[in-house]
Design a protein around this motif. Sequence first.
Motif, short mmCIF file in Angstrom:
data_model
loop_
_atom_site.label_atom_id
_atom_site.label_comp_id
_atom_site.label_asym_id
_atom_site.label_seq_id
_atom_site.Cartn_x
_atom_site.Cartn_y
_atom_site.Cartn_z
N THR A 70 5.02 -8.50 -42.12
CA THR A 70 4.60 -7.32 -41.37
C THR A 70 3.10 -7.06 -41.56
O THR A 70 2.53 -6.22 -40.89
CB THR A 70 5.39 -6.08 -41.79
OG1 THR A 70 5.41 -6.01 -43.21
CG2 THR A 70 6.81 -6.15 -41.27
N ARG A 74 -1.80 -7.26 -38.75
CA ARG A 74 -1.41 -5.85 -38.75
C ARG A 74 -2.49 -4.93 -38.20
O ARG A 74 -2.19 -3.84 -37.72
CB ARG A 74 -1.00 -5.40 -40.15
CG ARG A 74 -2.15 -5.28 -41.14
CD ARG A 74 -1.63 -4.98 -42.52
NE ARG A 74 -2.73 -4.74 -43.43
CZ ARG A 74 -2.97 -3.57 -44.02
NH1 ARG A 74 -2.18 -2.54 -43.79
NH2 ARG A 74 -3.99 -3.44 -44.83
N GLY A 79 3.07 -4.11 -36.02
CA GLY A 79 4.46 -4.16 -35.55
C GLY A 79 4.85 -5.46 -34.90
O GLY A 79 6.01 -5.65 -34.54
N GLN A 82 7.72 -7.47 -36.51
CA GLN A 82 9.02 -6.83 -36.33
C GLN A 82 9.59 -7.09 -34.92
O GLN A 82 10.75 -7.43 -34.76
CB GLN A 82 8.84 -5.33 -36.54
CG GLN A 82 10.06 -4.64 -37.07
CD GLN A 82 9.74 -3.19 -37.47
OE1 GLN A 82 8.85 -2.55 -36.92
NE2 GLN A 82 10.49 -2.68 -38.42
N THR A 159 13.39 -0.16 -29.23
CA THR A 159 12.84 0.07 -30.57
C THR A 159 12.24 1.47 -30.66
O THR A 159 12.45 2.19 -31.64
CB THR A 159 11.78 -1.00 -30.92
OG1 THR A 159 12.37 -2.29 -30.77
CG2 THR A 159 11.27 -0.83 -32.33
N VAL A 192 7.68 1.36 -39.90
CA VAL A 192 7.88 1.07 -38.47
C VAL A 192 6.56 1.27 -37.74
O VAL A 192 5.73 2.08 -38.17
CB VAL A 192 8.96 1.98 -37.82
CG1 VAL A 192 10.34 1.65 -38.34
CG2 VAL A 192 8.63 3.45 -38.01
N PRO A 193 6.35 0.53 -36.66
CA PRO A 193 5.10 0.70 -35.91
C PRO A 193 5.13 1.98 -35.08
O PRO A 193 6.20 2.53 -34.82
CB PRO A 193 5.07 -0.53 -35.00
CG PRO A 193 6.49 -0.98 -34.88
CD PRO A 193 7.21 -0.53 -36.11
N SER A 197 1.54 1.04 -30.36
CA SER A 197 1.42 -0.37 -30.78
C SER A 197 2.57 -1.20 -30.24
O SER A 197 2.39 -2.35 -29.84
CB SER A 197 1.42 -0.48 -32.30
OG SER A 197 0.48 0.38 -32.85
N ILE A 198 3.76 -0.62 -30.25
CA ILE A 198 4.92 -1.36 -29.74
C ILE A 198 4.70 -1.67 -28.26
O ILE A 198 4.87 -2.81 -27.80
CB ILE A 198 6.21 -0.54 -29.92
CG1 ILE A 198 6.51 -0.32 -31.40
CG2 ILE A 198 7.39 -1.22 -29.23
CD1 ILE A 198 7.63 0.67 -31.66
#
Lengths: 475, 453
Positions: A70, A74, A79, A82, A159, A192-193, A197-198
């Motif tokens: 992770t 980064r 994220g 993940q 997510t 968790v992001p 970002s996700i």
Amino acid sequence: MKITLALITLTLALTPALAQKTPPPPGPARPLNLRKITEKKLPNGLTVVLAPLPNVPKISSILTFRSATTASDRKARPGIAQIAASVANEGTDTRTSKQLKEELRSIGGSLSLGSDADSTTMSASSLSEFSAKLFELMSDVAQHPSFPESEVKLAQGNTIQQIRAGRAEPGFLVNERFQKAIYGDHPYSFVVPDEKSISALTPTDLRAFVAKYYIPNTSHLIVVGDIDVDKTFAQIERAFGSWKSGDAPPDENPPVPKRDKRQIYFVNRPGSIQSAIYIGNVSIPRKDKDYFALRTADTIYGGSFYSRLTRNIRETKGYTYSPFSSSNTRAKTGAFLAGAFVRNEVTGPTLLEIFYELDRMRVLPVTDEELSAAKEYSTGNFSVELASQFGLAGRINTVYTFDLDKSFINDFRPRIEALTAADIQKAAAKYFDTYRAAIVIVGDWDKVKDQVTPFGEVTIYDAEGNIINKMGSTD
Amino acid sequence: MRRYVATSIAVALLATTAFAATTPKPLNVPVVYYKLPNGLKVVISEDHMAPVVTVAVYYNVGFRLEPKGRTGFAHLFEHMMFQGSANVKKFEHAKFVEANGGSLNGHTDFDYTNYYQTLPSNRVELGLWLESDRMRSLDISEENLKNQQAVVSEEVRVNVLNQPYQLFEWISLWENAFTNWNNSHNGYGELAEINAATIEDVRSFFKTYYAPNNAVLTVVGDVDVNEVKKMVEKYYAGIPSQPAPKRADLTEPPQTKEKRVSQTDKLANLPALATGYHLPPQNSADFPAMALLVQILQAGEGSRWYQRLVKEKELTLDLSGGLNYFGNEFDYTGPMIMTTRTTYKPGHTADEVLREMDAVIADITSKGITDKELANAKVQYRSNFYSQLEGSFGKAHLLSALALFRDDPQQINSLLTPFENVTAAQVKSAAAKYLVPTNRTVIDRVPEKKGTN
């Protein structure tokens, strides 16, 4: 491999008629029956570790990508490890997601991926008669995940929703705030992001990530179960032989923040009828020489059922159902923490007892009885762990992920047995650092603030992680 | 040709090639089963794969049989079993087991309560002694009862009351799907009723249900059967039996109309849906087909409902559930529902989710399932079954349930057969018969607060 039973005991002939008042003594120790573990290497650099354990006609496998953590990318793409892990098995160059799941069903199989701060792991299992097929699927997912646009989009949306759902749970919130509190800007603080970002990730990013970080020369494949070592290795060579090696990316290990005093991180959850409490700090990497002493101090403090913490705040005071402590040591550093979920009314008294028991471990030696019990507990349960396929595979995985001595499994018992009460006290004094502890509480601030503020400086957060106020000055 | 030489689950491989191995290998779990004169059922199974042993006692009482006005009592009682007996002081059971290298727990279920420890196998006698002492002489003080009432109250808070959704797919679903109190009431318990329990309740429950003739003692692991038999005789033969408890009436009237319930949730951020369909009894000819249908509909990401709801229609985030909320096909005895739980996305409705679930069922009831789908379901079923047998505890659990509910733990070796024999036509007809709206209860649970998403 037929085992001839030794006679367990000869004293049974003298059976007393009355109920026995004291515990019967153990019989002679039984052979440990440790599994033979074979390590091999493929020309592309993949380390392969095989251990026959034919307790059921299945195999259990862990494929660990040590470069895909992770922490990888980064800063630029938080994220990504993940999301890559969650979408890698949703389609390859030659298989759709649905085809993959169907093929897994046809071999009684399972295959899933997850990422953490030290690696991305693929865990898979199937009936042993279909092992060749399982390796083929694992290899396909490792080498050729296609990250179809629709699958990536779906995973991104889901997510985000799952993280929102998690923010309603005290367990999620207390863990997230604890990791951030103790690790600061170190990559281990990642839980968790954020949503932005996700959403920003693209299939191209994900494909590039996998090409760069899912590489055989920094990965290891562990297979445990109903296997023949030579035949299984031949199957693995066929499935993974064409996997191209790559350049091992540089590793990042910035310092962890130093806390110079006790601090309280309070996540306000209005309506909460309990306070979720984690107290702890950073400790040591898994390879550290204090590993066994810290682990055993943890067992005595709160890591077993008959631990000091459970005896005190559960069995004597009735504050909580499941108090615990854990020593989680990893590749770069680790954390020790004590925790309990307690009704609002006893939040302050619980903090008091957790600290009291921590300090008692630091100031006074544990008793001989406690030490001997903790040793038996660790070594006995180690044998149970090694008796299951994923238990043994998981244990081997720690050896390779944390770069431990290959003799770790064989040395475990003598290393534990060599510990003294002074070793335990020294480890507790060093790592149960009550005066610089992070105290994380998820609860209803208005209901428990008067019980919390005497313990230190408070920063209050909301469930999304925004700081609401410092020093408890909202009242 | 591969040969098994394992001494535990000595699985003889009949097929000569990997390709022919679509029929299950016969299991050969060694089982010794007998009863003591006091009625205690004893199961012993040797397994020398690892130097460990599980000693388990299963009592034939779960939360269905707890007294009215005492919801949660069977579970509270389970906690009392760790509070001391004639020769083992409060919480010392845990001390003895852990100080001898073991781990332990207890669990209260619909129809049984179990207690178990996994120990280094040379400590088997300790496990037998500990379980015998509390079966013979449970000794509870007022103070210890109060302590565990507080502990269990915290357990209910941490697992139910302080959680989003509050386990509605179990507690609320059962309250609504069943009409007979024994089946429908909240088995975790209402706090007020947990705290109303008295010492007298504890004594009477113990006398009624915790007698040797209402229990199974199971030993699985690296031990010698004859040695264990002698130890069992030594520690258990002298425990007196009790009159057999009167069996409560657990029958349910057939459901004739769909039940729909709407709930709001103070803590949750997303809406969720739970459904429960009444299942045929385990001895019915339809049962194995239903079990495979459950596999096809909702086991894992390849299942039809998962594919439809999560992947194709993108309506829900997850899908969980199965044939027995806590356990498997074999470890219950009363009426049961197949449960399903799914968190759905804001902006959608429960009706949309149900419509898609129903469309999947309609597809099966009209077109049936393919042979490939059936074959895959059987392979997956077999694989999951083997996983249950992997450790000494898993095997002890299944053997105990078969002894407790069927008086025949030897069945462990033939348990898969009825499931392997299911046909696609039987699955289709089971879907048509049981997966109908009139046979189901639906709970839609939505967040109370608005605008969180």
